[in-house]
Write a protein that holds these residues in place. Structure first.
Motif, PDB file in Angstrom:
ATOM      1  N   ILE A 133       0.836  -1.205   0.000  1.00 14.26           N
ATOM      2  CA  ILE A 133       0.000   0.000   0.000  1.00 14.26           C
ATOM      3  C   ILE A 133       0.868   1.252   0.000  1.00 14.26           C
ATOM      4  O   ILE A 133       0.636   2.183  -0.780  1.00 14.26           O
ATOM      5  CB  ILE A 133      -0.932  -0.014   1.222  1.00 14.26           C
ATOM      6  CG1 ILE A 133      -2.004  -1.086   1.057  1.00 14.26           C
ATOM      7  CG2 ILE A 133      -1.577   1.358   1.431  1.00 14.26           C
ATOM      8  CD1 ILE A 133      -2.797  -1.347   2.326  1.00 14.26           C
ATOM      9  N   VAL A 134       1.857   1.296   0.874  1.00 10.72           N
ATOM     10  CA  VAL A 134       2.693   2.487   0.977  1.00 10.72           C
ATOM     11  C   VAL A 134       3.475   2.714  -0.313  1.00 10.72           C
ATOM     12  O   VAL A 134       3.567   3.849  -0.807  1.00 10.72           O
ATOM     13  CB  VAL A 134       3.644   2.377   2.174  1.00 10.72           C
ATOM     14  CG1 VAL A 134       4.645   3.535   2.178  1.00 10.72           C
ATOM     15  CG2 VAL A 134       2.854   2.364   3.479  1.00 10.72           C
TER      16      VAL A 134
ATOM     17  N   VAL B  78       6.930   0.604   8.394  1.00 13.43           N
ATOM     18  CA  VAL B  78       7.058   0.736   6.946  1.00 13.43           C
ATOM     19  C   VAL B  78       7.394   2.187   6.641  1.00 13.43           C
ATOM     20  O   VAL B  78       6.696   3.106   7.084  1.00 13.43           O
ATOM     21  CB  VAL B  78       5.757   0.318   6.240  1.00 13.43           C
ATOM     22  CG1 VAL B  78       5.877   0.554   4.736  1.00 13.43           C
ATOM     23  CG2 VAL B  78       5.447  -1.149   6.530  1.00 13.43           C
ATOM     24  N   LEU B  79       8.451   2.394   5.888  1.00 10.44           N
ATOM     25  CA  LEU B  79       8.915   3.736   5.558  1.00 10.44           C
ATOM     26  C   LEU B  79       8.270   4.226   4.262  1.00 10.44           C
ATOM     27  O   LEU B  79       7.521   3.509   3.603  1.00 10.44           O
ATOM     28  CB  LEU B  79      10.438   3.743   5.469  1.00 10.44           C
ATOM     29  CG  LEU B  79      11.161   3.263   6.736  1.00 10.44           C
ATOM     30  CD1 LEU B  79      12.672   3.336   6.564  1.00 10.44           C
ATOM     31  CD2 LEU B  79      10.713   4.072   7.955  1.00 10.44           C
ATOM     32  N   ALA B  80       8.593   5.455   3.874  1.00 13.99           N
ATOM     33  CA  ALA B  80       7.842   6.142   2.821  1.00 13.99           C
ATOM     34  C   ALA B  80       7.988   5.524   1.441  1.00 13.99           C
ATOM     35  O   ALA B  80       7.161   5.785   0.561  1.00 13.99           O
ATOM     36  CB  ALA B  80       8.263   7.609   2.758  1.00 13.99           C
TER      37      ALA B  80
ATOM     38  N   LEU C  15       6.094   9.999   9.987  1.00 17.03           N
ATOM     39  CA  LEU C  15       7.405   9.588   9.471  1.00 17.03           C
ATOM     40  C   LEU C  15       7.411   8.154   8.951  1.00 17.03           C
ATOM     41  O   LEU C  15       8.315   7.772   8.214  1.00 17.03           O
ATOM     42  CB  LEU C  15       8.472   9.722  10.560  1.00 17.03           C
ATOM     43  CG  LEU C  15       8.683  11.112  11.149  1.00 17.03           C
ATOM     44  CD1 LEU C  15       9.771  11.073  12.225  1.00 17.03           C
ATOM     45  CD2 LEU C  15       9.035  12.120  10.068  1.00 17.03           C
ATOM     46  N   GLY C  16       6.452   7.360   9.333  1.00 19.07           N
ATOM     47  CA  GLY C  16       6.387   5.961   8.941  1.00 19.07           C
ATOM     48  C   GLY C  16       5.148   5.332   9.545  1.00 19.07           C
ATOM     49  O   GLY C  16       4.492   5.923  10.409  1.00 19.07           O
ATOM     50  N   ILE C  17       4.826   4.127   9.082  1.00 20.52           N
ATOM     51  CA  ILE C  17       3.668   3.403   9.594  1.00 20.52           C
ATOM     52  C   ILE C  17       4.157   2.321  10.553  1.00 20.52           C
ATOM     53  O   ILE C  17       4.759   1.327  10.127  1.00 20.52           O
ATOM     54  CB  ILE C  17       2.859   2.754   8.452  1.00 20.52           C
ATOM     55  CG1 ILE C  17       2.472   3.791   7.395  1.00 20.52           C
ATOM     56  CG2 ILE C  17       1.631   2.045   9.010  1.00 20.52           C
ATOM     57  CD1 ILE C  17       1.548   4.865   7.894  1.00 20.52           C
ATOM     58  N   VAL C  18       3.948   2.521  11.833  1.00 19.51           N
ATOM     59  CA  VAL C  18       4.353   1.530  12.828  1.00 19.51           C
ATOM     60  C   VAL C  18       3.492   0.285  12.655  1.00 19.51           C
ATOM     61  O   VAL C  18       2.263   0.358  12.681  1.00 19.51           O
ATOM     62  CB  VAL C  18       4.209   2.087  14.253  1.00 19.51           C
ATOM     63  CG1 VAL C  18       4.468   0.992  15.290  1.00 19.51           C
ATOM     64  CG2 VAL C  18       5.165   3.256  14.464  1.00 19.51           C
TER      65      VAL C  18
ATOM     66  N   ASP D   7      10.017  11.480   4.789  1.00 22.85           N
ATOM     67  CA  ASP D   7       8.776  11.444   4.004  1.00 22.85           C
ATOM     68  C   ASP D   7       8.816  12.549   2.966  1.00 22.85           C
ATOM     69  O   ASP D   7       8.062  13.521   3.017  1.00 22.85           O
ATOM     70  CB  ASP D   7       7.575  11.613   4.942  1.00 22.85           C
ATOM     71  CG  ASP D   7       6.238  11.543   4.219  1.00 22.85           C
ATOM     72  OD1 ASP D   7       6.194  10.988   3.103  1.00 22.85           O
ATOM     73  OD2 ASP D   7       5.242  12.039   4.773  1.00 22.85           O
ATOM     74  N   PRO D   8       9.714  12.432   1.974  1.00 26.31           N
ATOM     75  CA  PRO D   8       9.949  13.538   1.038  1.00 26.31           C
ATOM     76  C   PRO D   8       8.718  13.950   0.236  1.00 26.31           C
ATOM     77  O   PRO D   8       8.583  15.118  -0.128  1.00 26.31           O
ATOM     78  CB  PRO D   8      11.062  13.007   0.127  1.00 26.31           C
ATOM     79  CG  PRO D   8      11.030  11.522   0.293  1.00 26.31           C
ATOM     80  CD  PRO D   8      10.594  11.279   1.699  1.00 26.31           C
TER      81      PRO D   8
END
Length: 482
Positions: free
Chosen positions: A58-59, A174-176, A207-210, A462-463
């Motif tokens: 998804i991300v 999960v990062l950007a 900043l991210g999805i924990v 999260d640019p």
């Protein structure tokens, strides 16, 4: 639905099972409003991944289409931190199906829980292994681990155990770009540069999805003692707290409330009664516990401190709960204050903190300053004296129209209160976060170097600005600072 959202939907249809994609307006609508009913957004899509791999998919897809994602757990934010944008450009990413407790290690005192695990369920799982997770709050039946991590939640046991920052030993997120940060290892020492775990804790999903966290467990409670104490001033309460601290480390909760808060509960909450006879300007609720069956009962410890405090005139009266039922009745009074005060009429509510030593003076002087500055209002504070956290409420004048007063008068009240907090060396957010409610106040009152650093971190991690836009740190489209 925007063209970007349509393309995202088409891409996800080939990556996710059908149940993970919800477009039914009736099913989405309850999650577009915060639980206090103050913030409203629009999301044409609700995504419900059932695995970390699905969150990554998804991300990654959302990043390609530049579609904002608003992570949500129990939707219990007090500051509109999990509400989608009103523009409809965002998509709700629900973590509720990531609800596995992956492991509980009672010997190590650690549990690994996914983001969608409800706090009460973690409490039960830890208890099954003879341990406990020492953080609790009123919304424990709906608040989720991911939200607690992302807001650095506190609660009534911070005095002994600290906030989530102190209880989280590792984070998975999960990062950007859709990659997975694997930081669950509970390392005692790790000097590999910046602490990404701590960056993600309290970041409010910006900043991210924990997706999971390693949590520190405590020994199960063998015995506890709950006492209700009447005294004359907040300063006396602080002196009593210092006596308890000097006598040992058994006290986990030390809650301070004015008599008017107690009276509001007795008036508006059924089946409640005053713990003490007579009138007392201020009240303290203390809980002390013991985890060692061989150790002296905490009741003896509490009685010893209270005896000397009564003899020295610090305390006016006190009672110790004679049963678990009575102990829970005492706690019900404390937990019902917000509901009771809402029943008395509209109020500007502030979750703030000041240095512990300054809290007694702040409670008295800030209330007097608000009453003088806004005629007809009534200000008071209650909260966790041991960590300086004040829930400071300024109630509207009698007969005020709720919607009108909250819209026209409350913002000015909040600015005034926040200025008092900053002057006292405190913080405008103690445990509820910034969300969208305090976004502009954070910018108004924070030193420019602090805001520049926050924006730089946001742009770096999260640019494209896809994570929870409009919360905590304001960035212009594309991640540029405003």
């Amino acid at each position: 639905m925007t063209p970007q959202q349509t393309r995202l939907l088409d891409a996800l249809a080939t990556l996710l099972p059908a149940r993970a994609i919800v477009t039914d307006r009736d099913l989405i609508a309850p999650w577009e409003t915060d639980w206090r009913g103050r913030w409203h957004g629009v999301s044409p899509i609700l995504l419900e991944p059932g695995s970390v791999a699905e969150v990554q998919a998804i991300v990654a897809a959302a990043a390609r289409e530049c579609v904002p994602l608003v992570a949500q757990g129990g939707n219990t934010s007090m500051v509109g931190g999990a509400t989608p944008p009103a523009s409809g450009e965002g998509v709700i990413l629900s973590l509720r199906r990531l609800n596995r407790i992956r492991s509980v290690d009672p010997d190590a005192g650690l549990a690994i829980a996914e983001a969608g695990v409800i706090l009460a369920d973690l409490h039960a799982a830890a208890a099954d292994h003879g341990r406990r997770f020492p953080l609790t709050l009123g919304s424990r039946g709906s608040a989720t681990i991911g939200g607690l991590v992302s807001t650095n939640a506190g609660g009534t046991q911070v005095l002994r155990w600290g906030t989530m920052r102190g209880l989280v030993a590792g984070v998975e997120a999960v990062l950007a770009d859709g990659s997975l940060y694997e930081g669950l290892a509970a390392l005692k020492k790790d000097n590999r540069g910046y602490d990404l775990n701590q960056l993600l804790i309290g970041a409010e999903g910006t900043l991210g999805i924990v997706t999971a966290a390693t949590l520190r467990l405590a020994p199960a409670i063998h015995a506890r003692t709950v006492a209700w104490i009447g005294l004359a001033t907040p300063d006396a309460a602080l002196r009593l707290l210092r006596r308890f601290e000097a006598a040992g480390n058994a006290v986990e909760s030390f809650e301070l409330l004015p008599d008017e808060s107690l009276k509001a509960v007795l008036t508006h909450i059924p089946d409640t009664r005053a713990p003490l006879a007579g009138e007392h300007p201020w009240h303290v609720l203390v809980e002390a516990v013991s985890s060692d069956p061989a150790a002296p009962a905490p009741a003896a410890f509490v009685e010893r401190v209270l005896e000397t405090a009564l003899a020295d005139g610090i305390v006016s009266d006190a009672t110790i709960a004679a049963s678990e039922t009575q102990a829970e009745a005492f706690w019900r009074i404390r937990d019902s204050i917000s509901d009771a005060e809402r029943a008395t009429g509209p109020a500007a509510q502030h979750d703030i903190s000041v240095p512990v030593e300054a809290m007694p003076r702040f409670l008295i002087e800030a209330a007097a300053a608000c009453d003088a500055r806004f005629p007809g209002t009534r200000a008071s504070g209650f909260g966790h004296l041991g960590d300086g956290n004040v829930h400071f409420h300024v109630r509207a004048p009698a007969g005020a129209d709720r919607a009108q007063w909250l819209a026209e008068e409350a913002p000015g009240v909040t600015r005034f209160v926040d200025d008092l907090v900053v002057a006292a060396g405190g913080s405008i957010s103690a445990e509820h976060g910034i969300g969208q409610m305090k976004l502009h106040e954070l910018e108004r009152l924070s030193p420019p170097p602090r805001m520049a650093a926050l924006r730089a971190i946001k742009r770096a991690l999260d640019p494209a600005g896809i994570f929870n836009p409009g919360k905590l740190v304001a960035l212009a489209p594309g991640g540029a600072g405003e």
